[in-house]
Write an enzyme that holds these catalytic residues in place. Structure first.
Site, PDB file in Angstrom:
ATOM      1  N   TYR A   1      30.903  43.973  48.009  1.00 56.09           N
ATOM      2  CA  TYR A   1      32.301  43.823  47.964  1.00 56.09           C
ATOM      3  C   TYR A   1      32.382  43.561  46.214  1.00 56.09           C
ATOM      4  O   TYR A   1      33.116  44.218  45.512  1.00 56.09           O
ATOM      5  CB  TYR A   1      33.143  42.286  48.598  1.00 56.09           C
TER       6      TYR A   1
ATOM      7  N   ARG B   1      38.257  50.945  36.544  1.00 58.80           N
ATOM      8  CA  ARG B   1      39.303  52.027  36.694  1.00 58.80           C
ATOM      9  C   ARG B   1      40.523  51.291  36.454  1.00 58.80           C
ATOM     10  O   ARG B   1      41.224  51.870  35.719  1.00 58.80           O
ATOM     11  CB  ARG B   1      39.459  52.537  38.081  1.00 58.80           C
TER      12      ARG B   1
ATOM     13  N   ASP C   1      43.429  52.129  33.178  1.00 56.10           N
ATOM     14  CA  ASP C   1      44.630  52.194  33.277  1.00 56.10           C
ATOM     15  C   ASP C   1      45.791  51.298  32.538  1.00 56.10           C
ATOM     16  O   ASP C   1      46.360  51.829  31.441  1.00 56.10           O
ATOM     17  CB  ASP C   1      45.353  52.029  34.907  1.00 56.10           C
TER      18      ASP C   1
ATOM     19  N   MET D   1      48.080  52.447  29.244  1.00 54.47           N
ATOM     20  CA  MET D   1      49.394  51.947  28.968  1.00 54.47           C
ATOM     21  C   MET D   1      49.802  51.262  27.837  1.00 54.47           C
ATOM     22  O   MET D   1      50.863  51.373  27.203  1.00 54.47           O
ATOM     23  CB  MET D   1      49.835  50.913  30.294  1.00 54.47           C
TER      24      MET D   1
ATOM     25  N   PHE E   1      50.939  53.281  35.980  1.00 51.24           N
ATOM     26  CA  PHE E   1      51.225  51.839  36.032  1.00 51.24           C
ATOM     27  C   PHE E   1      51.272  51.613  37.729  1.00 51.24           C
ATOM     28  O   PHE E   1      50.996  50.461  37.915  1.00 51.24           O
ATOM     29  CB  PHE E   1      52.685  51.418  35.586  1.00 51.24           C
TER      30      PHE E   1
ATOM     31  N   ASN F   1      32.528  35.706  51.247  1.00 53.72           N
ATOM     32  CA  ASN F   1      31.377  36.040  52.032  1.00 53.72           C
ATOM     33  C   ASN F   1      30.004  35.461  51.559  1.00 53.72           C
ATOM     34  O   ASN F   1      29.289  35.165  52.589  1.00 53.72           O
ATOM     35  CB  ASN F   1      31.294  37.654  51.974  1.00 53.72           C
TER      36      ASN F   1
ATOM     37  N   ASP G   1      25.187  32.989  59.271  1.00 54.55           N
ATOM     38  CA  ASP G   1      26.178  34.291  58.987  1.00 54.55           C
ATOM     39  C   ASP G   1      27.583  33.865  59.454  1.00 54.55           C
ATOM     40  O   ASP G   1      27.730  32.532  59.981  1.00 54.55           O
ATOM     41  CB  ASP G   1      25.473  35.269  59.591  1.00 54.55           C
TER      42      ASP G   1
ATOM     43  N   ASN H   1      32.325  42.052  60.124  1.00 55.17           N
ATOM     44  CA  ASN H   1      32.410  42.083  58.540  1.00 55.17           C
ATOM     45  C   ASN H   1      31.851  43.283  58.047  1.00 55.17           C
ATOM     46  O   ASN H   1      32.594  43.336  56.915  1.00 55.17           O
ATOM     47  CB  ASN H   1      31.097  40.835  58.276  1.00 55.17           C
TER      48      ASN H   1
ATOM     49  N   SER I   1      34.645  45.450  58.191  1.00 54.85           N
ATOM     50  CA  SER I   1      35.819  45.187  57.190  1.00 54.85           C
ATOM     51  C   SER I   1      35.403  45.919  55.816  1.00 54.85           C
ATOM     52  O   SER I   1      36.116  46.648  54.946  1.00 54.85           O
ATOM     53  CB  SER I   1      35.779  43.680  56.926  1.00 54.85           C
TER      54      SER I   1
ATOM     55  N   THR J   1      37.685  48.684  53.552  1.00 56.86           N
ATOM     56  CA  THR J   1      38.113  48.680  52.348  1.00 56.86           C
ATOM     57  C   THR J   1      37.508  49.667  51.381  1.00 56.86           C
ATOM     58  O   THR J   1      38.144  50.179  50.504  1.00 56.86           O
ATOM     59  CB  THR J   1      37.287  47.102  51.806  1.00 56.86           C
TER      60      THR J   1
ATOM     61  N   THR K   1      41.028  43.910  55.864  1.00 57.41           N
ATOM     62  CA  THR K   1      41.032  42.538  55.237  1.00 57.41           C
ATOM     63  C   THR K   1      41.637  41.701  56.351  1.00 57.41           C
ATOM     64  O   THR K   1      41.054  40.556  56.399  1.00 57.41           O
ATOM     65  CB  THR K   1      42.263  42.640  54.241  1.00 57.41           C
TER      66      THR K   1
ATOM     67  N   THR L   1      38.594  40.563  58.258  1.00 61.04           N
ATOM     68  CA  THR L   1      37.811  39.606  57.247  1.00 61.04           C
ATOM     69  C   THR L   1      38.698  38.304  57.664  1.00 61.04           C
ATOM     70  O   THR L   1      37.966  36.983  57.656  1.00 61.04           O
ATOM     71  CB  THR L   1      37.937  39.895  55.949  1.00 61.04           C
TER      72      THR L   1
ATOM     73  N   THR M   1      34.919  31.343  61.627  1.00 62.60           N
ATOM     74  CA  THR M   1      33.614  30.969  61.182  1.00 62.60           C
ATOM     75  C   THR M   1      33.744  29.350  60.559  1.00 62.60           C
ATOM     76  O   THR M   1      33.058  28.580  61.181  1.00 62.60           O
ATOM     77  CB  THR M   1      33.117  31.549  60.070  1.00 62.60           C
TER      78      THR M   1
ATOM     79  N   HIS N   1      54.203  37.239  48.568  1.00 65.07           N
ATOM     80  CA  HIS N   1      54.027  35.904  47.941  1.00 65.07           C
ATOM     81  C   HIS N   1      52.656  35.249  48.385  1.00 65.07           C
ATOM     82  O   HIS N   1      51.626  35.079  47.792  1.00 65.07           O
ATOM     83  CB  HIS N   1      55.278  35.146  47.964  1.00 65.07           C
TER      84      HIS N   1
ATOM     85  N   GLU O   1      50.320  36.800  49.376  1.00 69.19           N
ATOM     86  CA  GLU O   1      49.018  37.365  48.685  1.00 69.19           C
ATOM     87  C   GLU O   1      48.575  36.848  47.492  1.00 69.19           C
ATOM     88  O   GLU O   1      47.360  36.466  47.330  1.00 69.19           O
ATOM     89  CB  GLU O   1      49.523  38.802  48.230  1.00 69.19           C
TER      90      GLU O   1
ATOM     91  N   TYR P   1      48.561  33.877  46.767  1.00 70.58           N
ATOM     92  CA  TYR P   1      47.825  32.391  47.078  1.00 70.58           C
ATOM     93  C   TYR P   1      46.639  32.889  47.893  1.00 70.58           C
ATOM     94  O   TYR P   1      45.643  32.038  47.585  1.00 70.58           O
ATOM     95  CB  TYR P   1      48.645  31.571  47.944  1.00 70.58           C
TER      96      TYR P   1
ATOM     97  N   SER Q   1      36.622  23.793  41.656  1.00 71.59           N
ATOM     98  CA  SER Q   1      36.234  22.659  42.027  1.00 71.59           C
ATOM     99  C   SER Q   1      34.981  22.551  42.150  1.00 71.59           C
ATOM    100  O   SER Q   1      34.246  21.567  41.793  1.00 71.59           O
ATOM    101  CB  SER Q   1      36.773  22.479  43.672  1.00 71.59           C
TER     102      SER Q   1
ATOM    103  N   SER R   1      43.049  14.667  48.370  1.00 74.07           N
ATOM    104  CA  SER R   1      44.352  15.191  47.996  1.00 74.07           C
ATOM    105  C   SER R   1      44.077  16.541  47.738  1.00 74.07           C
ATOM    106  O   SER R   1      45.058  17.383  47.653  1.00 74.07           O
ATOM    107  CB  SER R   1      44.541  14.294  46.848  1.00 74.07           C
TER     108      SER R   1
ATOM    109  N   THR S   1      49.883  22.595  43.017  1.00 81.70           N
ATOM    110  CA  THR S   1      48.855  23.110  42.257  1.00 81.70           C
ATOM    111  C   THR S   1      48.565  22.086  41.015  1.00 81.70           C
ATOM    112  O   THR S   1      47.595  21.950  40.400  1.00 81.70           O
ATOM    113  CB  THR S   1      49.262  24.457  41.731  1.00 81.70           C
TER     114      THR S   1
ATOM    115  N   LYS T   1      46.148  19.639  41.868  1.00 81.35           N
ATOM    116  CA  LYS T   1      44.635  20.019  41.695  1.00 81.35           C
ATOM    117  C   LYS T   1      44.248  20.198  40.302  1.00 81.35           C
ATOM    118  O   LYS T   1      43.153  19.727  39.863  1.00 81.35           O
ATOM    119  CB  LYS T   1      44.641  21.520  42.278  1.00 81.35           C
TER     120      LYS T   1
ATOM    121  N   HIS U   1      54.065  36.756  32.472  1.00 81.74           N
ATOM    122  CA  HIS U   1      54.171  35.798  33.610  1.00 81.74           C
ATOM    123  C   HIS U   1      52.966  35.963  34.423  1.00 81.74           C
ATOM    124  O   HIS U   1      52.088  35.071  34.635  1.00 81.74           O
ATOM    125  CB  HIS U   1      55.489  35.359  33.948  1.00 81.74           C
ATOM    126  N   PHE U   2      53.226  36.984  35.259  1.00 77.74           N
ATOM    127  CA  PHE U   2      52.159  36.959  36.339  1.00 77.74           C
ATOM    128  C   PHE U   2      50.675  37.329  35.794  1.00 77.74           C
ATOM    129  O   PHE U   2      49.825  37.011  36.653  1.00 77.74           O
ATOM    130  CB  PHE U   2      52.850  37.940  37.377  1.00 77.74           C
ATOM    131  N   HIS U   3      50.513  38.151  34.781  1.00 80.30           N
ATOM    132  CA  HIS U   3      49.218  38.138  34.082  1.00 80.30           C
ATOM    133  C   HIS U   3      48.723  36.722  33.603  1.00 80.30           C
ATOM    134  O   HIS U   3      47.566  36.662  33.693  1.00 80.30           O
ATOM    135  CB  HIS U   3      49.276  39.284  33.122  1.00 80.30           C
TER     136      HIS U   3
END
Lengths: 210, 662, 124
Positions: free
Chosen positions: B63, B73, B77, B81, B105, B126, B137, B144, B147, B151, B203, B206, B213, B286, B288, B290, B301, B317, B361, B364, B421-423
């Site tokens: 994977y 790749r 891109d 851009m 894009f 995995n 395993d 597995n 899967s 992919t 997925t 998986t 498991t 959304h 996704e 997370y 952690s 916590s 968050t 954390k 923001h999202f990057h």
């Protein structure tokens, strides 16, 4: 192994909770995994249900559910599927007690009832299409055919699976792997009937009362 | 009826030099690697030990290999851009025409989310989760492998779209009506849809595998509250996969029905409602994010606890925050379309929920800080990535809380501010986490560490480069620049975009450093060798195995008595320097048998997918039927397991004597 | 060659266990009878004029949930035994997601539709 550990010094507690018993037996693991898969499948159906709920009135001038649905046919389909769930349960009992003939019989009746269900559903679809109520006619019909059709595809897949499983029983007997797969099939078949309860209630019954 | 459906020679873009160059390079690379492998005689080894392997460690590595290749790749891109936007101001049109820019894009987003980030976290989970749980395993090892194959099929299809046909021009979300057949008549959207449906099935399987498991097969004594935090985040992430991916499957199936059979789910006529797609897409979309970030949080952690020499602060916590995120992830999705006409009541609900989800968050972050506080921190490369994450992600998360306020979002929705923001959350969150995990577990997987100094250089290039690339985008977003622009007329944006392009060049240097690091590490592997299996003085069970672990992971399955099971054992152990382990009773172990079903299934999936895209109906039937027959044949195999004799296990154990740092 | 069958903790059927098997049969048959009753009631509720109109969809929903419950308990053996906690929790999670997806989507989409311009052909 990189540390010389005196494992013997660590005494296991005499009473341990269920969460600490270690890996579960394979049958439980497989059953649970399949249960999770079924829940994911039900989430997929819920997305289709949601779309149906949003588009149910989008008839674009075409026929509505009340005009199209035949309750007698739906009642017979419901009876077939419910009975097939029962006979599938009987088949499960036969598998547990290793009764081969009873297993084949239960499978056969389940298969026939499932096939009857499909037959009626296909007739309904063909009839609707012939009268111009095609899925391309309106968003409502697209949603209807997709939701009910997806369930029908699952039933078809189930019947193919059942046939393959009977071949496995015939060739391999009641091996643990075969038993586990039959257990999964039974879960699948019962879950399909649960989805059908939602389907006939929301689509057909609520469709005709409005 | 045409034997090849819609496929003709005109599908290959001979008239587009950039695409031909990229495709040519890709094909040459593949041919070269395959040729070298064949000539050197590695094929039987690869087939036996990797392609047909059902071992979670091997699958995890594969994977990661796929993800790293696709990163190249997706990053290409990004370079294209940034280069285009740096020059295409005012009278200049740049070097990419709109039809090509739009595909870039779209491909960038699709590849980065589905074929880089997902395989990165799934690969790391995995590799590490079964080792951390003290088992041999996953619950379903062969599933597995299936899967992984699916992919890989999705990846192959999206790469084929580069030179056979085209890719979608609709953005990575593919909203109708633009993605309907009427407005996207080519094969691009079909490549997108089928590639994602196929890999999405992989997925989902998986997700089922990991949930089962973690809940049903942990080592004896490992109650839930003795599980490593990485396993908790893996559980939450996979619960989200199981709950969210079916919705994406349904949404894309409906779009496919519209495109292939003329249904009216999202069409402009017949009563269709395009917003329903947007709604269902983000019900998946959304959760996704997370799914991607929770395992990364788990890695942080593990890393912060290990390299601070202290237990993780606030374990309970952490667990509570993780499971809270798991549930709340499903209550915020409308914030992706605040501007699409919902009333204030709806927008307010989802706005408040989006702000609430920042709280766990935050918990954390504080826990990681308190873990490091008072510890003796070793500033290894994984720790650098972790600190870089903490500094960067908090700022990016703050811009998210800004965006969660609907009136603010109305100003900046679909501007470059949003892109920044999202990057700003996903790169420090997921990508840095994956790099930290890659560095942290590399010695366990391969038996030698990655070289430190090139790792440091890579980190600093990424850290600095990221900021140089994305901070200007906040500015230019507030100045009004929309996203996905091939060309713009506001000349005052250009300086900022030139700076952003420079940032990408710095990140490129970082990627080069990582490639150099890999090569240098292999060359110097004897100096970097990990002989103890515990190169970092770790706390969790995977560090008690040899590096790399044998196929059976543990000769004797561990019995866990507390949190940080390995650390506890190290404290309790009577350590004998240089002596081998005392005589133990070795029993033969049954391991799952290798199987080609993953590969075969993937092959038929590619055939069926390609055939569906090009409307080659006989090939669709061949592919589907082939997959079905392969599965049935697989179901009739007689042996599921291979027994490893006790002597072999004993020999392995005795070859890896003890030497531990305490 | 059949391996010995080891029932999992809490599993209540094993080969050759005749006494348990007949109680199992009772479970399935009870389930069937209840399901038939509830289904027939559903069809009656949908077609009768004896009930207050606006209450019919609610009644049908309640009956559907009851039927699903019968299936879960009598056919799928979902109980609250300690070894089944995972199954119940998973089911609960699934139900939560189904509710959020359906209720959330209906709320949002209805809201969006309400805000569309009147008399537009797209409004459904």
């Amino acid at each position: 192994m990189n540390v010389a550990v005196a494992v013997d010094e660590i005494q296991p507690e005499t009473l341990i909770s269920y969460t600490e018993t270690g890996p579960a037996p394979k049958r439980v693991v497989v059953g649970f995994g399949f249960w999770i898969f079924l829940l994911s499948d039900i989430v997929m159906f819920s997305a289709l249900f949601a779309s149906y709920g949003v588009l149910v009135n989008a008839t674009a001038g075409g026929p509505t559910g009340a005009q199209l649905f035949n309750q007698v046919s739906v009642a017979i389909e419901t009876a077939c599927l419910l009975l097939s769930s029962y006979t599938c349960g009987l088949m499960s009992l036969a598998i547990n007690s290793r009764r081969r003939i009873a297993t084949y019989l239960g499978a056969l009746v389940t298969f026939v009832l499932g096939a009857l269900f499909l037959n009626l559903e296909i007739r309904e679809f063909v009839g609707m299409i012939a009268s111009g109520a095609t899925p391309q006619r309106s968003a409502f019909l697209s949603a209807f055919f997709t939701l009910v059709g997806c369930h029908g595809l699952h039933v078809t897949g189930g019947l193919i699976w059942l046939a393959v499983m009977m071949a496995q029983v015939a060739i391999k007997g009641f091996r643990p792997a075969v038993e586990r797969r039959l257990f999964c099939f039974a879960l699948f078949w019962h879950a399909l009937d649960i989805v059908w309860v939602g389907l006939f209630t929301v689509v057909y019954l609520m469709g005709v009362i409005v | 009826m045409n034997l090849l459906g819609n496929l003709t020679w005109s599908a290959i873009p001979f008239d587009q030099p950039i695409i031909m160059g990229a495709s040519g390079g890709m094909i040459l690379g593949i041919v070269f690697v395959l040729g070298w492998v064949t000539l050197k005689g590695y094929l039987p080894y690869l087939w036996r030990e990797w392609i047909t392997s059902v071992d979670h460690k091997r699958i995890g590595v594969m994977y990661l290999v796929l993800a790293m290749l696709m990163l190249l790749r997706g990053f290409s891109d990004a370079i294209m851009m940034r280069a285009q936007q740096a020059v295409a101001a005012g009278g200049a049109q740049g070097y990419l025409p709109p039809e090509h820019f739009d595909q870039i894009f779209s491909a960038h987003g699709t590849i980065m989310i589905f074929f880089v980030a997902m395989p990165l976290v799934i690969g790391l989970m995995n590799f590490a989760v079964p080792l951390q749980l003290g088992i041999r395993d996953m619950a379903f090892p062969t599933l597995n492998a299936v899967s992984l194959g699916l992919t890989a099929s999705g990846i192959l299809l999206i790469n084929v779209s580069l030179f056979v046909g085209e890719f979608a021009k609709t953005g990575w979300v593919a909203y109708p009506p633009l993605s309907e057949l009427q407005f996207s008549p080519g094969v691009g959207v079909d490549y997108y849809l089928w590639s994602l449906q196929i890999s999405g099935l992989g997925t989902l399987l998986t997700g089922i595998n990991f949930v089962t498991t973690i809940l049903k097969t942990r080592a004896a004594g490992m109650s839930y509250m003795r599980m490593p935090v990485f396993c908790w985040t893996a559980l939450a992430s996979n619960l989200l996969i199981v709950a969210a991916f079916p919705v994406l499957t349904a949404a894309m199936a409906m779009l496919l029905l519209d495109r292939y059979l003329g249904f009216h789910f999202f069409s402009v006529d017949g009563g269709g409602n395009a917003m329903m797609y947007v709604n269902l897409f983000w019900v998946w979309g959304h959760p996704e994010v997370y799914i991607l970030v929770l395992p990364a949080f788990g890695i942080y952690s593990e890393v912060s606890a290990t390299f601070s020499g202290k237990p993780l602060f606030g374990y309970r916590s952490m667990v509570a925050a993780t499971m809270a995120i798991c549930v709340l992830a499903f209550t915020v999705w409308l914030h992706h379309f605040f501007t699409m006409g919902a009333s204030a009541s709806v927008n307010a609900f989802f706005g408040v929920a989006s702000m609430m989800i920042a709280v766990p968050t935050g918990v954390k972050i504080f826990n990681w800080l308190f873990t490091m506080y008072g510890g003796r921190i070793r500033f290894t490369v994984p720790v650098l990535w972790t600190i870089g994450f903490m500094v960067t992600f908090v700022l990016g998360g703050l811009t998210g809380v800004l965006l969660a306020v609907p009136p603010v979002d109305w100003q900046v929705h679909n501007s470059v501010f949003l892109v920044a923001h999202f990057h700003h959350v996903i790169i420090p969150g997921v990508v840095f986490g994956a790099f930290a995990g890659y560095t942290y577990w590399f010695p366990k997987a391969f038996g030698f560490k990655l070289e430190e100094s090139w790792g440091r250089r890579a980190f600093w290039c990424w850290f600095i480069g990221f900021h140089v690339a994305f901070m200007p985008m906040y500015v230019v977003g507030l100045m009004g620049m929309t996203r996905r622009l091939q060309h713009y007329d506001v000349l005052s944006w250009q300086p900022w975009l030139i700076v952003a392009a420079a940032g990408v060049a710095i990140i490129f240097a970082g990627v080069v450093c990582q490639i150099v690091q890999f090569v240098v590490s292999i060359r110097a592997r004897e100096e970097l060798r990990d002989v103890t299996g515990d190169p970092w003085n770790g706390r969790t069970l995977e560090w008690s195995t040899a590096s790399p672990p044998p196929a059976w992971n543990y000769a004797v399955l561990p019995r866990v008595t507390g949190l940080d099971a390995f650390w506890t054992r190290k404290k309790l152990a009577r350590v004998t320097q240089g002596e081998s382990a005392p005589a133990r009773e070795y029993e033969p172990i049954e391991v799952p048998k290798n199987s080609a079903i993953g590969f075969v299934n993937a092959f038929f999936a590619v055939v069926a997918g390609f055939a569906l895209i090009w409307h080659i109906w006989w090939m669709v039937i061949f592919g589907a039927f082939g997959a079905f027959i392969a599965i049935v044949l697989f179901a009739f195999r007689n042996e599921e397991e291979v027994e490893i004799p006790a002597e072999r296990i004993a020999r392995f154990d005795h070859a890896h004597p003890a030497e531990v740092t305490l | 060659m059949e391996a010995p069958y080891h029932p999992a903790p809490g599993e209540n059927s094993a080969p050759g266990d005749e006494a348990r098997a007949s109680s199992e049969l009772l479970v399935y048959t009870t389930g069937l009878s209840l399901a038939v009753l509830l289904t027939a009631t559903s069809f009656w509720v949908a077609n009768t004029s004896l009930l207050w109109g606006p209450g019919v969809p609610l009644g049908l929903t309640v009956l559907a949930i009851a039927q699903m419950g019968v299936h879960l308990v009598f056919f799928l053996h979902i109980t609250t035994a300690p070894n089944k906690t995972n199954n119940v929790l998973a089911l609960g999670f699934g139900i939560l997601i189904v509710f959020l997806v359906i209720a959330g989507s209906l709320w949002i989409m209805n809201n969006l539709n309400e805000n569309m311009m009147p008399n537009m052909p797209m409004l459904n």
